[in-house]
Design a protein around this motif. Structure first.
Motif, mmCIF file in Angstrom:
data_model
loop_
_atom_site.group_PDB
_atom_site.id
_atom_site.type_symbol
_atom_site.label_atom_id
_atom_site.label_comp_id
_atom_site.label_asym_id
_atom_site.label_seq_id
_atom_site.Cartn_x
_atom_site.Cartn_y
_atom_site.Cartn_z
ATOM 1 N N ILE A 47 -14.190 6.209 -2.688
ATOM 2 C CA ILE A 47 -12.909 6.079 -1.982
ATOM 3 C C ILE A 47 -12.795 4.699 -1.348
ATOM 4 O O ILE A 47 -11.726 4.084 -1.351
ATOM 5 N N ARG A 48 -13.908 4.191 -0.810
ATOM 6 C CA ARG A 48 -13.889 2.863 -0.186
ATOM 7 C C ARG A 48 -13.544 1.786 -1.199
ATOM 8 O O ARG A 48 -12.709 0.912 -0.941
ATOM 9 N N ARG A 49 -14.140 1.853 -2.385
ATOM 10 C CA ARG A 49 -13.826 0.857 -3.429
ATOM 11 C C ARG A 49 -12.376 0.974 -3.885
ATOM 12 O O ARG A 49 -11.715 -0.043 -4.132
ATOM 13 N N ALA A 50 -11.871 2.198 -3.984
ATOM 14 C CA ALA A 50 -10.467 2.385 -4.367
ATOM 15 C C ALA A 50 -9.536 1.804 -3.307
ATOM 16 O O ALA A 50 -8.516 1.178 -3.636
ATOM 17 N N ASN A 51 -9.883 1.970 -2.039
ATOM 18 C CA ASN A 51 -9.068 1.398 -0.961
ATOM 19 C C ASN A 51 -9.079 -0.124 -1.003
ATOM 20 O O ASN A 51 -8.044 -0.765 -0.798
ATOM 21 N N TYR A 52 -10.247 -0.702 -1.254
ATOM 22 C CA TYR A 52 -10.318 -2.161 -1.354
ATOM 23 C C TYR A 52 -9.460 -2.673 -2.511
ATOM 24 O O TYR A 52 -8.726 -3.650 -2.370
ATOM 25 N N GLY A 53 -9.559 -2.019 -3.654
ATOM 26 C CA GLY A 53 -8.773 -2.446 -4.811
ATOM 27 C C GLY A 53 -7.281 -2.304 -4.584
ATOM 28 O O GLY A 53 -6.503 -3.218 -4.880
ATOM 29 N N ALA A 54 -6.871 -1.164 -4.047
ATOM 30 C CA ALA A 54 -5.445 -0.935 -3.807
ATOM 31 C C ALA A 54 -4.909 -1.899 -2.756
ATOM 32 O O ALA A 54 -3.794 -2.435 -2.890
ATOM 33 N N SER A 55 -5.683 -2.155 -1.711
ATOM 34 C CA SER A 55 -5.247 -3.091 -0.670
ATOM 35 C C SER A 55 -5.110 -4.503 -1.216
ATOM 36 O O SER A 55 -4.171 -5.219 -0.871
ATOM 37 N N VAL A 57 -4.444 -5.380 -4.352
ATOM 38 C CA VAL A 57 -3.272 -5.447 -5.228
ATOM 39 C C VAL A 57 -1.987 -5.461 -4.405
ATOM 40 O O VAL A 57 -1.066 -6.233 -4.687
ATOM 41 N N MET A 58 -1.910 -4.627 -3.369
ATOM 42 C CA MET A 58 -0.703 -4.599 -2.531
ATOM 43 C C MET A 58 -0.492 -5.930 -1.825
ATOM 44 O O MET A 58 0.647 -6.418 -1.725
ATOM 45 N N LEU A 59 -1.572 -6.518 -1.333
ATOM 46 C CA LEU A 59 -1.455 -7.817 -0.672
ATOM 47 C C LEU A 59 -0.983 -8.887 -1.646
ATOM 48 O O LEU A 59 -0.099 -9.687 -1.331
ATOM 49 N N ALA A 60 -1.535 -8.876 -2.853
ATOM 50 C CA ALA A 60 -1.120 -9.857 -3.858
ATOM 51 C C ALA A 60 0.348 -9.671 -4.244
ATOM 52 O O ALA A 60 1.078 -10.656 -4.422
ATOM 53 N N GLN A 61 0.793 -8.429 -4.363
ATOM 54 C CA GLN A 61 2.198 -8.175 -4.698
ATOM 55 C C GLN A 61 3.123 -8.661 -3.591
ATOM 56 O O GLN A 61 4.174 -9.241 -3.852
ATOM 57 N N GLN A 62 2.731 -8.432 -2.361
ATOM 58 C CA GLN A 62 3.573 -8.871 -1.247
ATOM 59 C C GLN A 62 3.614 -10.391 -1.164
ATOM 60 O O GLN A 62 4.656 -10.963 -0.830
ATOM 61 N N MET A 63 2.501 -11.046 -1.460
ATOM 62 C CA MET A 63 2.468 -12.502 -1.368
ATOM 63 C C MET A 63 3.302 -13.162 -2.454
ATOM 64 O O MET A 63 3.885 -14.221 -2.231
ATOM 65 N N CYS A 64 3.377 -12.546 -3.633
ATOM 66 C CA CYS A 64 4.140 -13.187 -4.706
ATOM 67 C C CYS A 64 5.542 -12.595 -4.839
ATOM 68 O O CYS A 64 6.334 -13.088 -5.632
#
Length: 93
Positions: A47-55, A57-64
């Motif tokens: 779950i921790r790795r999934a949270n890191y990955g999802a976070s 991707v979301m940060l990258a989407q918001q930045m671009c």
């Protein structure tokens, strides 16, 4: 919910999905409380790795700005009728 969605059917679908997800979550979680489940987000490695990955991707989407510009670019120039617009939204899961 109807004010947030374009059509009452889409709002009903969202309510239904929320209810089903909640029921399945209660089956899996059993009697665990909120804080023990929240702790699992940080202590269970999968779950921790999934949270890191999802976070990430979301940060990258918001930045671009992909969340706001991409649908407009893809659907630009299409003359959609209200029923075809509803069809596209219902099939977007």
């Amino acid at each position: 919910m109807v004010r947030l969605r374009d059509h009452p059917i889409i709002a009903a679908r969202d309510y239904y999905y929320s209810y089903i997800i909640y029921q399945e979550e209660m089956k899996v979680a059993g009697g665990l409380g909120y804080f023990s489940r929240l702790r699992d987000c940080f202590t269970v490695p999968r779950i921790r790795r999934a949270n890191y990955g999802a976070s990430t991707v979301m940060l990258a989407q918001q930045m671009c700005g992909i969340n706001s510009e991409l649908p407009l670019i893809l659907l630009q120039g299409l003359s959609l009728t209200p029923s075809s617009h509803l069809f596209l939204q219902l099939n977007h899961l």
